[in-house]
Design an enzyme around this catalytic site. Structure first.
Site, PDB file in Angstrom:
ATOM      1  N   ARG A  15      -5.511   0.843  -7.017  1.00 47.02           N
ATOM      2  CA  ARG A  15      -4.391   1.395  -5.746  1.00 47.02           C
ATOM      3  C   ARG A  15      -3.655   2.253  -6.957  1.00 47.02           C
ATOM      4  O   ARG A  15      -2.799   3.740  -6.598  1.00 47.02           O
ATOM      5  CB  ARG A  15      -2.948   0.514  -6.083  1.00 47.02           C
ATOM      6  CG  ARG A  15      -3.178  -1.200  -5.067  1.00 47.02           C
ATOM      7  CD  ARG A  15      -1.980  -1.989  -4.809  1.00 47.02           C
ATOM      8  NE  ARG A  15      -2.209  -2.832  -4.122  1.00 47.02           N
ATOM      9  CZ  ARG A  15      -2.125  -2.805  -2.856  1.00 47.02           C
ATOM     10  NH1 ARG A  15      -2.204  -2.361  -1.391  1.00 47.02           N
ATOM     11  NH2 ARG A  15      -2.769  -4.703  -2.035  1.00 47.02           N
TER      12      ARG A  15
ATOM     13  N   GLY B 258       0.978  -1.391  -0.281  1.00 48.74           N
ATOM     14  CA  GLY B 258       0.312  -0.179  -0.043  1.00 48.74           C
ATOM     15  C   GLY B 258       0.448   0.947   0.079  1.00 48.74           C
ATOM     16  O   GLY B 258       0.309   2.218  -0.025  1.00 48.74           O
TER      17      GLY B 258
ATOM     18  N   LYS C 121      -7.359   5.833  10.605  1.00 52.35           N
ATOM     19  CA  LYS C 121      -8.805   5.932  11.157  1.00 52.35           C
ATOM     20  C   LYS C 121      -8.923   5.445  12.371  1.00 52.35           C
ATOM     21  O   LYS C 121      -8.526   4.849  13.366  1.00 52.35           O
ATOM     22  CB  LYS C 121      -9.055   4.360  10.362  1.00 52.35           C
ATOM     23  CG  LYS C 121      -9.201   5.047   8.564  1.00 52.35           C
ATOM     24  CD  LYS C 121      -9.951   3.402   8.493  1.00 52.35           C
ATOM     25  CE  LYS C 121      -9.892   3.022   6.685  1.00 52.35           C
ATOM     26  NZ  LYS C 121     -10.328   1.571   6.755  1.00 52.35           N
TER      27      LYS C 121
ATOM     28  N   PHE D  24     -13.776   2.246   4.433  1.00 49.98           N
ATOM     29  CA  PHE D  24     -13.185   1.450   3.787  1.00 49.98           C
ATOM     30  C   PHE D  24     -12.723   2.288   2.552  1.00 49.98           C
ATOM     31  O   PHE D  24     -13.680   3.000   1.990  1.00 49.98           O
ATOM     32  CB  PHE D  24     -13.693   0.098   3.101  1.00 49.98           C
ATOM     33  CG  PHE D  24     -12.434  -0.807   2.028  1.00 49.98           C
ATOM     34  CD1 PHE D  24     -11.201  -1.373   2.897  1.00 49.98           C
ATOM     35  CD2 PHE D  24     -12.108  -0.785   0.762  1.00 49.98           C
ATOM     36  CE1 PHE D  24     -10.531  -2.409   2.457  1.00 49.98           C
ATOM     37  CE2 PHE D  24     -11.621  -1.245   0.327  1.00 49.98           C
ATOM     38  CZ  PHE D  24     -10.423  -1.833   1.202  1.00 49.98           C
TER      39      PHE D  24
ATOM     40  N   ASP E  74       1.260   3.679   3.942  1.00 54.71           N
ATOM     41  CA  ASP E  74      -0.510   4.141   3.916  1.00 54.71           C
ATOM     42  C   ASP E  74      -1.249   4.630   4.190  1.00 54.71           C
ATOM     43  O   ASP E  74      -2.035   5.339   4.487  1.00 54.71           O
ATOM     44  CB  ASP E  74      -0.809   2.883   2.602  1.00 54.71           C
ATOM     45  CG  ASP E  74      -1.276   2.007   2.776  1.00 54.71           C
ATOM     46  OD1 ASP E  74      -0.886   1.290   3.888  1.00 54.71           O
ATOM     47  OD2 ASP E  74      -1.598   1.667   2.092  1.00 54.71           O
TER      48      ASP E  74
ATOM     49  N   ASP F 270      -5.063   1.556  10.728  1.00 50.13           N
ATOM     50  CA  ASP F 270      -6.438   1.458  11.090  1.00 50.13           C
ATOM     51  C   ASP F 270      -6.277   0.519  12.634  1.00 50.13           C
ATOM     52  O   ASP F 270      -6.523   1.970  12.718  1.00 50.13           O
ATOM     53  CB  ASP F 270      -6.874  -0.068   9.957  1.00 50.13           C
ATOM     54  CG  ASP F 270      -8.292   0.057   9.660  1.00 50.13           C
ATOM     55  OD1 ASP F 270      -8.890  -0.247  10.933  1.00 50.13           O
ATOM     56  OD2 ASP F 270      -8.592  -0.731   8.737  1.00 50.13           O
TER      57      ASP F 270
ATOM     58  N   ASP G  40      -5.454  -0.538  -1.701  1.00 52.06           N
ATOM     59  CA  ASP G  40      -6.563  -1.213  -2.831  1.00 52.06           C
ATOM     60  C   ASP G  40      -8.436  -1.599  -2.257  1.00 52.06           C
ATOM     61  O   ASP G  40      -8.177  -2.153  -1.309  1.00 52.06           O
ATOM     62  CB  ASP G  40      -6.158  -2.381  -3.833  1.00 52.06           C
ATOM     63  CG  ASP G  40      -5.160  -4.020  -2.178  1.00 52.06           C
ATOM     64  OD1 ASP G  40      -5.234  -3.383  -1.208  1.00 52.06           O
ATOM     65  OD2 ASP G  40      -5.855  -4.803  -2.686  1.00 52.06           O
TER      66      ASP G  40
HETATM   67  P1  IMP Z   1      -3.911  -2.605  10.266  1.00 49.49           P
HETATM   68  O1  IMP Z   1      -3.175  -3.772  10.399  1.00 49.49           O
HETATM   69  O2  IMP Z   1      -5.272  -2.614  10.292  1.00 49.49           O
HETATM   70  O3  IMP Z   1      -3.506  -1.105  10.760  1.00 49.49           O
HETATM   71  O4  IMP Z   1      -3.713  -2.137   8.836  1.00 49.49           O
HETATM   72  C1  IMP Z   1      -3.102  -1.807   7.483  1.00 49.49           C
HETATM   73  C2  IMP Z   1      -3.085  -2.293   6.327  1.00 49.49           C
HETATM   74  O5  IMP Z   1      -4.750  -2.694   6.591  1.00 49.49           O
HETATM   75  C3  IMP Z   1      -2.769  -1.592   5.718  1.00 49.49           C
HETATM   76  O6  IMP Z   1      -1.212  -1.260   5.567  1.00 49.49           O
HETATM   77  C4  IMP Z   1      -3.370  -1.057   4.386  1.00 49.49           C
HETATM   78  O7  IMP Z   1      -3.058  -2.877   3.167  1.00 49.49           O
HETATM   79  C5  IMP Z   1      -4.675  -2.480   4.617  1.00 49.49           C
HETATM   80  N1  IMP Z   1      -6.095  -1.158   4.610  1.00 49.49           N
HETATM   81  C6  IMP Z   1      -6.278  -0.713   6.233  1.00 49.49           C
HETATM   82  N2  IMP Z   1      -7.634  -0.124   5.654  1.00 49.49           N
HETATM   83  C7  IMP Z   1      -7.683   0.183   4.306  1.00 49.49           C
HETATM   84  C8  IMP Z   1      -9.033   0.628   3.341  1.00 49.49           C
HETATM   85  O8  IMP Z   1      -9.270   0.860   4.047  1.00 49.49           O
HETATM   86  N3  IMP Z   1      -8.673   0.414   2.302  1.00 49.49           N
HETATM   87  C9  IMP Z   1      -7.561  -0.428   1.977  1.00 49.49           C
HETATM   88  N4  IMP Z   1      -6.455  -1.336   2.863  1.00 49.49           N
HETATM   89  C10 IMP Z   1      -6.612  -1.389   3.955  1.00 49.49           C
END
Ligand code: IMP
Length: 190
Positions: free
Chosen positions: A169, A49, A135, A156, A104, A107, A163
């Protein structure tokens, strides 16, 4: 301008235009250039990402630096699996280095927490985080983002490296999943 994009079965609406993204990257780069004026940071970019944010950011960096990559996956479709897959691990020698992680989107924060744990075992001098999107409402971790592009709603998103099932992307803007899943006249298919 296209304000709606259709990818596979889903519609997405424009959330952040390219000009706003560019201004946010400028601001992050200026702060890093000032903070690392007498240092040589190692940028550790999380694939896939971050590739677009990393490319934009690195072109604005004016201090001597190195760039490396790790690759993790945690998403399936539009949901976090809460499980991190190590696709390309941390091979770089980070001991005594000033590391800046480039991501990127943060979350839940699980991916970043995973990398921070791996990194701490390798004894870097300092670790800071540059993330383009955050987020806040989904965040379950405790780390601080040192260089943040912007907070976004807990929905999302795609574009600017992010993506939906591998698509989207390449978009220069960021789009948020739509509540209304019916195409309009200014919808493009990606
Ligand atoms: P986390 O581990 O939940 O913080 O998520 C991190 C990874 O999940 C990021 O590097 C993204 O690749 C993917 N991700 C999280 N939220 C989104 C979204 O809304 N759209 C697309 N990819 C996401």
């Amino acid at each position: 301008m296209t304000t709606t994009v259709k990818i596979k079965d889903k519609l997405f609406e424009l959330l952040v235009p390219a000009e706003e993204i560019s201004a946010a990257v400028d601001a992050i780069a200026s702060r890093i250039n000032a903070d690392y004026a007498s240092k040589e940071p190692l940028f550790l970019c999380i694939l896939n990402g971050s590739f677009m944010f990393a490319a934009d950011l690195l072109r604005r960096i004016r201090v001597p630096c190195r760039v490396s990559f790790v690759k993790y996956a945690s998403y399936a479709g539009t949901k976090s699996t809460q499980y991190i897959k190590n696709l390309v691990g941390l091979n770089e020698d980070v001991e005594a280095k000033d590391v800046i992680i480039v991501e990127d989107i943060v979350d839940t924060g699980l991916t970043m927490s995973h990398l921070l744990t791996e990194l701490s075992e390798k004894k870097p001098a300092t670790v800071r985080i540059a993330a383009f999107c955050f987020k806040k409402e989904a965040f379950q971790a405790t780390f601080t983002i040192d260089y943040l592009g912007m907070e976004i709603p807990n929905a999302f998103v795609i574009g600017y490296g992010m993506d939906y099932e591998g698509y989207g992307r390449n978009l220069a803007e960021i789009y948020q999943i739509s509540d209304n899943q019916y195409p309009t006249s200014n919808t493009s298919t990606c």
